[in-house]
Design an enzyme around this catalytic site. Structure first.
Site, PDB file in Angstrom:
ATOM      1  CG  ASP A 228      -1.837   1.166   1.305  1.00 56.51           C
ATOM      2  OD1 ASP A 228      -2.693   1.302   0.415  1.00 56.51           O
ATOM      3  OD2 ASP A 228      -1.681   1.995   2.233  1.00 56.51           O
ATOM      4  CE  LYS A 232      -1.780   5.134   0.902  1.00 55.12           C
ATOM      5  NZ  LYS A 232      -2.008   4.898   2.310  1.00 55.12           N
TER       6      LYS A 232
HETATM    7  P1  NHO Z   1     -14.579  -1.234   0.399  1.00 53.65           P
HETATM    8  O1  NHO Z   1     -15.296  -0.923   1.668  1.00 53.65           O
HETATM    9  O2  NHO Z   1     -14.021  -2.593   0.174  1.00 53.65           O
HETATM   10  O3  NHO Z   1     -15.574  -0.872  -0.793  1.00 53.65           O
HETATM   11  C1  NHO Z   1     -15.305  -1.167  -2.128  1.00 53.65           C
HETATM   12  C2  NHO Z   1     -16.625  -1.146  -2.895  1.00 53.65           C
HETATM   13  O4  NHO Z   1     -16.317  -1.302  -4.277  1.00 53.65           O
HETATM   14  C3  NHO Z   1     -17.605  -2.250  -2.550  1.00 53.65           C
HETATM   15  O5  NHO Z   1     -18.909  -1.692  -2.577  1.00 53.65           O
HETATM   16  C4  NHO Z   1     -17.464  -3.251  -3.721  1.00 53.65           C
HETATM   17  O6  NHO Z   1     -18.642  -3.976  -3.946  1.00 53.65           O
HETATM   18  C5  NHO Z   1     -17.210  -2.292  -4.834  1.00 53.65           C
HETATM   19  N1  NHO Z   1     -16.514  -2.855  -5.991  1.00 53.65           N
HETATM   20  C6  NHO Z   1     -15.328  -3.479  -6.032  1.00 53.65           C
HETATM   21  N2  NHO Z   1     -15.017  -3.794  -7.304  1.00 53.65           N
HETATM   22  C7  NHO Z   1     -16.036  -3.361  -8.078  1.00 53.65           C
HETATM   23  C8  NHO Z   1     -16.308  -3.365  -9.478  1.00 53.65           C
HETATM   24  N3  NHO Z   1     -15.462  -3.902 -10.353  1.00 53.65           N
HETATM   25  N4  NHO Z   1     -17.463  -2.806  -9.901  1.00 53.65           N
HETATM   26  C9  NHO Z   1     -18.338  -2.269  -9.044  1.00 53.65           C
HETATM   27  N5  NHO Z   1     -18.122  -2.209  -7.715  1.00 53.65           N
HETATM   28  C10 NHO Z   1     -17.000  -2.748  -7.244  1.00 53.65           C
HETATM   29  O7  NHO Z   1     -13.337  -0.230   0.186  1.00 53.65           O
HETATM   30  P2  NHO Z   1     -13.177   1.264   0.747  1.00 53.65           P
HETATM   31  O8  NHO Z   1     -12.487   1.277   2.043  1.00 53.65           O
HETATM   32  O9  NHO Z   1     -14.470   1.977   0.601  1.00 53.65           O
HETATM   33  O10 NHO Z   1     -12.122   1.855  -0.305  1.00 53.65           O
HETATM   34  C11 NHO Z   1     -12.536   2.273  -1.573  1.00 53.65           C
HETATM   35  C12 NHO Z   1     -11.336   2.781  -2.347  1.00 53.65           C
HETATM   36  O11 NHO Z   1     -10.751   3.870  -1.642  1.00 53.65           O
HETATM   37  C13 NHO Z   1     -10.217   1.721  -2.504  1.00 53.65           C
HETATM   38  O12 NHO Z   1      -9.592   1.867  -3.757  1.00 53.65           O
HETATM   39  C14 NHO Z   1      -9.235   2.111  -1.399  1.00 53.65           C
HETATM   40  O13 NHO Z   1      -7.895   1.698  -1.658  1.00 53.65           O
HETATM   41  C15 NHO Z   1      -9.366   3.628  -1.472  1.00 53.65           C
HETATM   42  N6  NHO Z   1      -8.877   4.292  -0.302  1.00 53.65           N
HETATM   43  C16 NHO Z   1      -9.397   4.029   0.927  1.00 53.65           C
HETATM   44  C17 NHO Z   1      -8.814   4.601   2.052  1.00 53.65           C
HETATM   45  C18 NHO Z   1      -9.403   4.336   3.405  1.00 53.65           C
HETATM   46  O14 NHO Z   1      -8.989   4.902   4.423  1.00 53.65           O
HETATM   47  N7  NHO Z   1     -10.442   3.497   3.496  1.00 53.65           N
HETATM   48  C19 NHO Z   1      -7.691   5.417   1.838  1.00 53.65           C
HETATM   49  C20 NHO Z   1      -7.259   5.739   0.568  1.00 53.65           C
HETATM   50  C21 NHO Z   1      -7.863   5.167  -0.505  1.00 53.65           C
HETATM   51  O15 NHO Z   1      -6.307   7.083   2.655  1.00 53.65           O
HETATM   52  C22 NHO Z   1      -6.822   5.848   2.921  1.00 53.65           C
HETATM   53  C23 NHO Z   1      -5.708   4.814   3.029  1.00 53.65           C
HETATM   54  O16 NHO Z   1      -4.748   4.893   2.302  1.00 53.65           O
HETATM   55  C24 NHO Z   1      -5.928   3.699   3.958  1.00 53.65           C
HETATM   56  C25 NHO Z   1      -4.705   2.780   4.060  1.00 53.65           C
HETATM   57  N8  NHO Z   1      -5.146   1.418   4.340  1.00 53.65           N
HETATM   58  C26 NHO Z   1      -3.794   3.271   5.176  1.00 53.65           C
HETATM   59  O17 NHO Z   1      -3.197   4.345   5.048  1.00 53.65           O
HETATM   60  O18 NHO Z   1      -3.659   2.541   6.215  1.00 53.65           O
END
Ligand code: NHO
Length: 369
Positions: A228, A232
Site C-alpha cells: 500500500d 503511494k
Molecule cells: P470497500 O469498503 O471494500 O468498498 C469497495 C466497494 O467497491 C464495494 O462496494 C465493492 O462492492 C465495490 N466494488 C469493487 N469492485 C467493483 C467493481 N469492479 N465494480 C463495481 N463495484 C465494485 O473499500 P473502501 O475502504 O471503501 O475503499 C474504496 C477505495 O478507496 C479503494 O480503492 C481504497 O484503496 C481507497 N482508499 C481508501 C482509504 C481508506 O482509508 N479506506 C484510503 C485511501 C484510498 O487514505 C486511505 C488509506 O490509504 C488507507 C490505508 N489502508 C492506510 O493508510 O492505512
C-alpha cells in the site's frame, strides 16, 4: 445558468457511503449555482440506473438494499454510452479498488467523461497505464476528461495537489519522505511510543488491536506487506518526474515473517504472528538504546532516483517519531523550501477523510468544466 452535471458512482463500501453523504450535502448547499445528479450507483453485483437521467436518491445504500433494488451493472462500454447520451457534463467516481475498472480510465477520458477516484490502482500499476491515462486526460491541455486522484495518497490531506503546485510553479522537489500508511502509523505509534522505554506490548498484540478496531485491511498482511505504501510512493515519484515501472520495482520491506507468507487464512496468520514478536521487539529495543524509535516510512530521493519503503530508526525528537494515532506525515524537501521541509500532517486513513479528498476532486472538476 446553472451547470448541469451527471455523476456515476461505482463502489459503495466505506468510502463510497461516506462520499454519497458528503455529495448530498454539497448538492443541497450549492443548488443555486450547480445542478449535480447521480444517475448511476453501482457495486460489484448490482446497480441503480436512472434511464431518464433524473436524480437518484442519495442515501447510503446498504449492500443488500442496493442488490434488492438494482439491476445488473452496465459493462464499461455501455456505461460510457449511457453517460454520453445524458447530453450533460459527466463525472465517474470510482470508489472501488478494482484494477479492471482502472484499466478502462483512458476509455472514459477519451469519451470526455471526467474521473475522481481514491483507487490507487490506475496510478500505481504498470507505467503504461499511467501514461495512457494522462495522454487521454484533459489535465495537461489534451482533449479528454479531467482526472483527479487526491485521495490516493494521504486520504483528504493535500499531498498530490501540493506536489503538483510545487512542480508546476517551477520548484524542484529533491526529496519526499514520511509515514504514508494510517495502519502502519497506528501500529508503531502504539507498539513503541516515544513516551515509553522501548516497546510497551508485543507487536502481534498491537496488530490484533488494530484489526479488531477495523484499522487494518480484513487480512492484515495487505497492510504489513508494504505494498500500500509502495503504491503511494509510486504515485508521488511519478509526479516528481521519475520513471517507475511498478510498485515492486524498488525495495519494499515486508513485515510479514517469511514462514507466514503462505498462511492460508488471515486467522492462521494471526495465530502464528506471536512466534515472531521477539524479532521486531529486538529491533525496537536496539533503537531505544540509541534514544530512537522504529517507524515504517517511505522515501523518494529524486536526485538519485532512489525510492524505498521500510522500517527506519528516528530520534525521538523527530516529527515522524512523535506522530499520534493513525496520522500520516509527509515532508517535501525542495529548492525553494531549503533544509526546512514543507510538511503536511494529519489523519491519513478513514472513510470520511478519504471521501473528502474525492469530493474536493469533484469540485475541482466542476470548477473547470
Ligand atoms: P470497500 O469498503 O471494500 O468498498 C469497495 C466497494 O467497491 C464495494 O462496494 C465493492 O462492492 C465495490 N466494488 C469493487 N469492485 C467493483 C467493481 N469492479 N465494480 C463495481 N463495484 C465494485 O473499500 P473502501 O475502504 O471503501 O475503499 C474504496 C477505495 O478507496 C479503494 O480503492 C481504497 O484503496 C481507497 N482508499 C481508501 C482509504 C481508506 O482509508 N479506506 C484510503 C485511501 C484510498 O487514505 C486511505 C488509506 O490509504 C488507507 C490505508 N489502508 C492506510 O493508510 O492505512
Amino acid at each position: 445558468m446553472t451547470k448541469d452535471i451527471k455523476v456515476a458512482i461505482i463502489g459503495v463500501g466505506g468510502v463510497g457511503k461516506a462520499f454519497i453523504g458528503q455529495l448530498a450535502n454539497f448538492i443541497k448547499k450549492n443548488s443555486s449555482t450547480v445542478s449535480v445528479s447521480a444517475v448511476y450507483i453501482a457495486r460489484s453485483t448490482a446497480a441503480l440506473i436512472s434511464k431518464d437521467f433524473s436524480p437518484l436518491p442519495l442515501t447510503a445504500f446498504a449492500s443488500e438494499e442496493l442488490d434488492a433494488a438494482g439491476t445488473a451493472p452496465l459493462s464499461v462500454p455501455d456505461l460510457i454510452q449511457f453517460l454520453k447520451e445524458s447530453g450533460s457534463e459527466t463525472i465517474l467516481i470510482d470508489n472501488t479498488s478494482s484494477i479492471e475498472l482502472a484499466n478502462t480510465y483512458p476509455d472514459f477520458l477519451k469519451a470526455g467523461i471526467n474521473i475522481a477516484t481514491p483507487n490507487k490502482k490506475g496510478f500505481s500499476s504498470e507505467e503504461k497505464l499511467w501514461n495512457d491515462i494522462f495522454a487521454a486526460a484533459g489535465n495537461n491541455g489534451g482533449g479528454g476528461g479531467y482526472v483527479f486522484h487526491e485521495a490516493t495518497v494521504g486520504a483528504g490531506l493535500p499531498v498530490i495537489s501540493t506536489i503538483k503546485d510545487l512542480v508546476d510553479t517551477g520548484d524542484e522537489v529533491t526529496k519526499v519522505e514520511g509515514v504514508f500508511s494510517g495502519t502502519m502509523s497506528f501500529l508503531f505509534n502504539e507498539f513503541a511510543p516515544i513516551s515509553s522505554n522501548g516497546p510497551v506490548r508485543a507487536f502481534s498484540d498491537v496488530v490484533k488491536i488494530a484489526k479488531d478496531a477495523g484499522y487494518t485491511e480484513p487480512d492484515p498482511r495487505d497492510d504489513l506487506n508494504g505494498l500500500d505504501v509502495a503504491r503511494k510512493l509510486t504515485i508521488l515519484a511519478r509526479l516528481c518526474g521519475l520513471d517507475i515501472d511498478s510498485p515492486t520495482s524498488f525495495p519494499v520491506q515486508s513485515l510479514i515473517p517469511k514462514p507466514l507468507e503462505s498462511a492460508s487464512t488471515s486467522q492462521e496468520f494471526m495465530e502464528g504472528l506471536p512466534n515472531f514478536d521477539s524479532d521486531i521487539g529486538l529491533l525496537a529495543e536496539n533503537a531505544q538504546k540509541e534514544g530512537k524509535v522504529i517507524r515504517f516510512v517511505g522515501s523518494i530521493d529524486v536526485l538519485s532516483k532512489a525510492v524505498k519503503v521500510g522500517l527506519e530508526k528516528f530520534d525521538i525528537s523527530h516529527p515522524i517519531a512523535g506522530l499520534k494515532g493513525s496520522d500520516n506525515i509527509i515532508a517535501f524537501y525542495t529548492k525553494r523550501y531549503g533544509d526546512r521541509a514543507l510538511i503536511v500532517q494529519g489523519a491519513g486513513a478513514g472513510a470520511e477523510v478519504t471521501a473528502m479528498g474525492v469530493l474536493s476532486d469533484v469540485i475541482k472538476i466542476i470548477n473547470r468544466i
